[in-house]
Design a protein around this motif. Structure first.
Motif, PDB file in Angstrom:
ATOM      1  N   ALA A 146       0.840  -1.207   0.000  1.00  0.00           N
ATOM      2  CA  ALA A 146       0.000   0.000   0.000  1.00  0.00           C
ATOM      3  C   ALA A 146       0.867   1.245   0.000  1.00  0.00           C
ATOM      4  O   ALA A 146       2.000   1.241   0.503  1.00  0.00           O
ATOM      5  N   PHE A 147       0.305   2.290  -0.552  1.00  0.00           N
ATOM      6  CA  PHE A 147       0.962   3.599  -0.649  1.00  0.00           C
ATOM      7  C   PHE A 147       0.014   4.620  -0.038  1.00  0.00           C
ATOM      8  O   PHE A 147      -1.162   4.694  -0.403  1.00  0.00           O
ATOM      9  N   CYS A 148       0.509   5.416   0.923  1.00  0.00           N
ATOM     10  CA  CYS A 148      -0.330   6.408   1.581  1.00  0.00           C
ATOM     11  C   CYS A 148       0.402   7.753   1.608  1.00  0.00           C
ATOM     12  O   CYS A 148       1.582   7.816   1.955  1.00  0.00           O
ATOM     13  N   PHE A 238      -2.764   2.451 -10.016  1.00  0.00           N
ATOM     14  CA  PHE A 238      -3.178   2.324  -8.621  1.00  0.00           C
ATOM     15  C   PHE A 238      -4.701   2.255  -8.511  1.00  0.00           C
ATOM     16  O   PHE A 238      -5.433   2.755  -9.368  1.00  0.00           O
ATOM     17  N   GLU A 239      -5.134   1.684  -7.432  1.00  0.00           N
ATOM     18  CA  GLU A 239      -6.550   1.683  -7.070  1.00  0.00           C
ATOM     19  C   GLU A 239      -6.678   2.323  -5.688  1.00  0.00           C
ATOM     20  O   GLU A 239      -5.963   1.940  -4.757  1.00  0.00           O
ATOM     21  N   ILE A 240      -7.548   3.308  -5.557  1.00  0.00           N
ATOM     22  CA  ILE A 240      -7.708   3.996  -4.277  1.00  0.00           C
ATOM     23  C   ILE A 240      -8.526   3.130  -3.330  1.00  0.00           C
ATOM     24  O   ILE A 240      -9.668   2.758  -3.625  1.00  0.00           O
ATOM     25  N   ALA A 263      -3.592   3.974  -1.373  1.00  0.00           N
ATOM     26  CA  ALA A 263      -3.787   3.324  -2.664  1.00  0.00           C
ATOM     27  C   ALA A 263      -3.040   1.994  -2.699  1.00  0.00           C
ATOM     28  O   ALA A 263      -2.039   1.795  -2.009  1.00  0.00           O
ATOM     29  N   ILE A 264      -3.566   1.090  -3.513  1.00  0.00           N
ATOM     30  CA  ILE A 264      -2.959  -0.220  -3.696  1.00  0.00           C
ATOM     31  C   ILE A 264      -2.805  -0.485  -5.202  1.00  0.00           C
ATOM     32  O   ILE A 264      -3.364   0.236  -6.025  1.00  0.00           O
ATOM     33  N   VAL A 265      -2.050  -1.513  -5.535  1.00  0.00           N
ATOM     34  CA  VAL A 265      -1.950  -1.944  -6.928  1.00  0.00           C
ATOM     35  C   VAL A 265      -2.730  -3.239  -7.047  1.00  0.00           C
ATOM     36  O   VAL A 265      -2.339  -4.257  -6.448  1.00  0.00           O
ATOM     37  N   PRO A 266      -3.842  -3.227  -7.762  1.00  0.00           N
ATOM     38  CA  PRO A 266      -4.674  -4.434  -7.832  1.00  0.00           C
ATOM     39  C   PRO A 266      -3.983  -5.569  -8.580  1.00  0.00           C
ATOM     40  O   PRO A 266      -3.069  -5.368  -9.355  1.00  0.00           O
TER      41      PRO A 266
END
Length: 266
Positions: A146-148, A238-240, A263-266
């Motif tokens: 995850a990226f925040c 990315f997906e929020i 955000a994540i990478v699905p």
């Protein structure tokens, strides 16, 4: 190859570095640090902070037991971080790895959580740099990571403030030296480009009111709307997962002062 803006950004942070910790010690009453600490403590591995600066967020997380990597291009800001690290015990120092590099390109490994606290994205006025950074974030994420990050929510009434008006932002006294530091700011807005030239000025006096220094620095910054951030993240894959309007994980709404994205990478 460095362009003019990057030289300006480096000069800005060389000036701001000695003042940064004192200026932002009480930012958000520590709520942002507590927010990122909660994310970091729940992460299944080390955490990378891109744009770690002087360690205002990184060091409290390391002291809480999190293994931290900090990346920043400004040597002046990283020197402040390293000086602070030297005052910590060995257990904290061993949990911190400092990487000097441009967050758009540098490589520090792979991480289950990447954070970028306190308006890092505003330092990229150009679309190509925004996307380059997000691509590098994605390269650093482990599968399922995850990226925040957080950015401010622009207050449109600021457009009405004359560009040549100095506004007092901080007025603090150092308890050890008795020196008083006042920081002023002013902005010259270019609303059609969603950017503004931000100028800071620090006036320092001794305990008797005698002037010791008067410094200033300026840099171009960009502000973002929610729709724009959503588009940028989608373009880079990315997906929020979450979109908050406060560090207590309040929903983002009309009265929000910040935008916080996970955000994540699905």
């Amino acid at each position: 190859m460095l362009v003019a803006y990057e030289f300006e950004l480096d000069a800005f942070y060389r000036t701001i570095a000695p003042y940064y910790d004192g200026d932002y010690e009480g930012l958000f009453n520590g709520e942002d640090v507590a927010f990122y600490r909660g994310l970091a403590e729940a992460a299944p591995g080390p955490v990378l902070e891109m744009g770690c600066g002087t360690g205002r967020v990184l060091l409290p997380l390391a002291k809480a037991g999190v293994t931290m990597y900090g990346m920043d291009q400004s040597l002046a800001m990283l020197k402040q971080l390293c000086d602070r690290l030297q005052r910590e015990d060995s257990a904290v120092r061993e949990r911190v790895t400092v990487v000097h590099g441009d967050i758009r390109w540098a490589d520090a490994g792979r991480f289950p959580l990447i954070i970028a606290a306190c308006n890092v994205l505003h330092s990229f006025p150009e679309r190509r740099d925004q996307r380059a950074w997000l691509r590098n974030v994605r390269r650093h994420l482990t599968p399922g990571g995850a990226f925040c990050f957080d950015v401010f929510q622009f207050e449109y009434e600021r457009l009405l403030i004359p560009a040549n008006t100095w506004n007092l932002q901080f007025d603090r006294t150092d308890p050890a030296s008795g020196h008083r530091t006042r920081r002023y700011y002013r902005c010259d807005h270019e609303p059609e480009l969603q950017r503004f030239r931000l100028e800071f000025r620090w006036v320092v006096e001794d305990a008797d009111g005698k002037g010791l220094s008067d410094e200033s620095a300026s840099v171009m910054q960009r502000w973002y709307t929610r729709g724009e951030l959503e588009n940028l993240l989608e373009l880079e894959g990315f997906e929020i997962a979450d979109y908050w309007g406060g560090f207590g994980q309040e929903p983002f709404d009309r009265g929000s002062r910040v935008q916080i994205v996970r955000a994540i990478v699905p």
